[in-house]
Design a protein around this motif. Structure first.
Motif, PDB file in Angstrom:
ATOM      1  N   UNK A  88     -33.860  55.698 -15.457  1.00  0.00           N
ATOM      2  CA  UNK A  88     -32.569  55.046 -15.651  1.00  0.00           C
ATOM      3  C   UNK A  88     -32.341  54.702 -17.117  1.00  0.00           C
ATOM      4  N   UNK A  89     -33.387  54.307 -17.810  1.00  0.00           N
ATOM      5  CA  UNK A  89     -33.241  53.809 -19.177  1.00  0.00           C
ATOM      6  C   UNK A  89     -33.216  54.911 -20.226  1.00  0.00           C
ATOM      7  N   UNK A  90     -33.446  56.139 -19.857  1.00  0.00           N
ATOM      8  CA  UNK A  90     -33.567  57.215 -20.842  1.00  0.00           C
ATOM      9  C   UNK A  90     -32.213  57.625 -21.419  1.00  0.00           C
ATOM     10  N   UNK A  91     -32.221  58.001 -22.687  1.00  0.00           N
ATOM     11  CA  UNK A  91     -31.033  58.544 -23.330  1.00  0.00           C
ATOM     12  C   UNK A  91     -31.181  60.039 -23.585  1.00  0.00           C
ATOM     13  N   UNK A  92     -32.369  60.558 -23.446  1.00  0.00           N
ATOM     14  CA  UNK A  92     -32.626  61.984 -23.619  1.00  0.00           C
ATOM     15  C   UNK A  92     -32.569  62.665 -22.255  1.00  0.00           C
ATOM     16  N   UNK A  93     -31.822  63.753 -22.171  1.00  0.00           N
ATOM     17  CA  UNK A  93     -31.669  64.471 -20.903  1.00  0.00           C
ATOM     18  C   UNK A  93     -33.017  65.005 -20.418  1.00  0.00           C
ATOM     19  N   UNK A  94     -33.783  65.599 -21.308  1.00  0.00           N
ATOM     20  CA  UNK A  94     -35.054  66.181 -20.890  1.00  0.00           C
ATOM     21  C   UNK A  94     -36.060  65.114 -20.461  1.00  0.00           C
ATOM     22  N   UNK A  95     -36.093  63.996 -21.185  1.00  0.00           N
ATOM     23  CA  UNK A  95     -36.991  62.911 -20.800  1.00  0.00           C
ATOM     24  C   UNK A  95     -36.578  62.293 -19.473  1.00  0.00           C
ATOM     25  N   UNK A  96     -35.267  62.168 -19.265  1.00  0.00           N
ATOM     26  CA  UNK A  96     -34.782  61.628 -17.996  1.00  0.00           C
ATOM     27  C   UNK A  96     -35.199  62.535 -16.839  1.00  0.00           C
ATOM     28  N   UNK A  97     -35.083  63.845 -17.034  1.00  0.00           N
ATOM     29  CA  UNK A  97     -35.501  64.771 -15.978  1.00  0.00           C
ATOM     30  C   UNK A  97     -37.014  64.762 -15.791  1.00  0.00           C
ATOM     31  N   UNK A  98     -37.762  64.516 -16.863  1.00  0.00           N
ATOM     32  CA  UNK A  98     -39.218  64.441 -16.737  1.00  0.00           C
ATOM     33  C   UNK A  98     -39.627  63.223 -15.910  1.00  0.00           C
ATOM     34  N   UNK A  99     -39.023  62.069 -16.197  1.00  0.00           N
ATOM     35  CA  UNK A  99     -39.340  60.880 -15.397  1.00  0.00           C
ATOM     36  C   UNK A  99     -38.809  61.013 -13.972  1.00  0.00           C
ATOM     37  N   UNK A 100     -37.703  61.690 -13.828  1.00  0.00           N
ATOM     38  CA  UNK A 100     -37.187  61.961 -12.486  1.00  0.00           C
ATOM     39  C   UNK A 100     -38.174  62.825 -11.700  1.00  0.00           C
ATOM     40  N   UNK A 101     -38.808  63.754 -12.386  1.00  0.00           N
ATOM     41  CA  UNK A 101     -39.801  64.614 -11.726  1.00  0.00           C
ATOM     42  C   UNK A 101     -40.987  63.803 -11.223  1.00  0.00           C
ATOM     43  N   UNK A 102     -41.347  62.757 -11.953  1.00  0.00           N
ATOM     44  CA  UNK A 102     -42.423  61.889 -11.488  1.00  0.00           C
ATOM     45  C   UNK A 102     -42.027  61.251 -10.160  1.00  0.00           C
ATOM     46  N   UNK A 103     -40.772  60.811 -10.076  1.00  0.00           N
ATOM     47  CA  UNK A 103     -40.273  60.250  -8.818  1.00  0.00           C
ATOM     48  C   UNK A 103     -40.234  61.282  -7.712  1.00  0.00           C
ATOM     49  N   UNK A 104     -39.841  62.507  -8.061  1.00  0.00           N
ATOM     50  CA  UNK A 104     -39.767  63.569  -7.055  1.00  0.00           C
ATOM     51  C   UNK A 104     -41.153  63.907  -6.508  1.00  0.00           C
ATOM     52  N   UNK A 105     -42.153  63.866  -7.361  1.00  0.00           N
ATOM     53  CA  UNK A 105     -43.515  64.144  -6.907  1.00  0.00           C
ATOM     54  C   UNK A 105     -43.987  63.042  -5.960  1.00  0.00           C
ATOM     55  N   UNK A 106     -43.484  61.831  -6.158  1.00  0.00           N
ATOM     56  CA  UNK A 106     -43.800  60.757  -5.216  1.00  0.00           C
ATOM     57  C   UNK A 106     -43.342  61.081  -3.806  1.00  0.00           C
ATOM     58  N   UNK A 107     -42.193  61.748  -3.689  1.00  0.00           N
ATOM     59  CA  UNK A 107     -41.723  62.167  -2.358  1.00  0.00           C
ATOM     60  C   UNK A 107     -42.659  63.203  -1.761  1.00  0.00           C
ATOM     61  N   UNK A 108     -43.156  64.102  -2.602  1.00  0.00           N
ATOM     62  CA  UNK A 108     -44.071  65.146  -2.132  1.00  0.00           C
ATOM     63  C   UNK A 108     -45.370  64.527  -1.636  1.00  0.00           C
ATOM     64  N   UNK A 109     -45.793  63.443  -2.259  1.00  0.00           N
ATOM     65  CA  UNK A 109     -47.037  62.782  -1.850  1.00  0.00           C
ATOM     66  C   UNK A 109     -46.931  62.267  -0.418  1.00  0.00           C
ATOM     67  N   UNK A 110     -45.720  61.926   0.018  1.00  0.00           N
ATOM     68  CA  UNK A 110     -45.551  61.521   1.420  1.00  0.00           C
ATOM     69  C   UNK A 110     -46.010  62.647   2.336  1.00  0.00           C
ATOM     70  N   UNK A 111     -45.635  63.872   2.011  1.00  0.00           N
ATOM     71  CA  UNK A 111     -46.070  65.020   2.811  1.00  0.00           C
ATOM     72  C   UNK A 111     -47.574  65.227   2.770  1.00  0.00           C
ATOM     73  N   UNK A 112     -48.177  64.958   1.621  1.00  0.00           N
ATOM     74  CA  UNK A 112     -49.634  65.098   1.505  1.00  0.00           C
ATOM     75  C   UNK A 112     -50.327  64.033   2.343  1.00  0.00           C
ATOM     76  N   UNK A 113     -49.817  62.792   2.295  1.00  0.00           N
ATOM     77  CA  UNK A 113     -50.431  61.709   3.069  1.00  0.00           C
ATOM     78  C   UNK A 113     -50.316  61.973   4.567  1.00  0.00           C
ATOM     79  N   UNK A 114     -49.158  62.489   4.978  1.00  0.00           N
ATOM     80  CA  UNK A 114     -48.967  62.784   6.407  1.00  0.00           C
ATOM     81  C   UNK A 114     -49.950  63.860   6.856  1.00  0.00           C
TER      82      UNK A 114
END
Length: 188
Positions: free
Chosen positions: A9-35
């Motif tokens: 949310x706090x990023x002003x750089x598009x690429x950095x924002x997408x990089x931190x967003x990817x960290x969040x997206x991987x968190x969703x994938x971890x749900x599948x790994x835990x299941x």
């Protein structure tokens, strides 16, 4: 999930924002790994990853087509006035990353969250849903910037944007179109 989306949310750089967003997206994938394999967790994880790859490739191909000369998110303001197709493609990929229906990202997250819910991971799924809402917020901020058409908000990067006649972007445009279709059609 939480940290990646809150920092994005706090990023002003598009690429950095997408990089931190990817960290969040991987968190969703971890749900599948835990299941795991018991409730289709691995299948939902692989499905979401396929959707995620097409959404991310589409987003980054839009960034490449706009030009790598800018880092700031504000530099994308008013892109719709210069290149509506690029702006709409970018918006569709971002909305799909956020998980809005009827796009592919929504159904990928729905499948992941459903498998997590069936496995009894109620707290983790609830965190995933809340962080999805947070990600929709910062994606919509970018889409709002893309679609603004007021002259005082259009940046010099957008004013000077034009398709270069010296270099051909046909392969990047084709990959963007394929990724936008892959991010949109499976949901419909």
């Amino acid at each position: 999930m939480i940290l990646g989306n809150l920092i994005a949310i706090t990023q002003t750089s598009m690429k950095r924002m997408l990089a931190y967003s990817s960290i969040g997206q991987i968190g969703y994938v971890i749900i599948g790994i835990i299941v795991g394999d018991s409730n289709g967790g691995y299948a939902s994880m692989i499905t979401y990853m396929l959707f995620y790859i097409s959404m991310n490739l589409g987003t980054f191909s839009c960034i490449v087509l706009f030009g790598l000369r800018t880092e700031n998110i504000r530099d994308y303001a008013g892109l719709y006035t210069k290149d509506p197709f690029l702006a709409l493609s970018f918006a569709l990929c971002l909305l799909s990353l956020g998980g809005l229906p009827p796009l592919a990202g929504f159904f990928g997250k729905l499948h992941l969250f459903w498998c997590g819910w069936q496995a009894g991971l109620y707290f983790l799924v609830s965190i995933g849903l809340l962080t999805s809402v947070v990600s929709i917020y910062y994606y919509l901020k970018i889409i709002k910037l893309l679609m603004t058409g007021r002259n005082q908000e259009i940046t010099p990067h957008v004013r000077n944007y034009g398709r270069s006649l010296l270099r051909s972007n046909n392969s990047i445009e084709l990959s963007m179109i394929i990724c936008v279709i892959a991010s949109t059609i499976p949901g419909i």
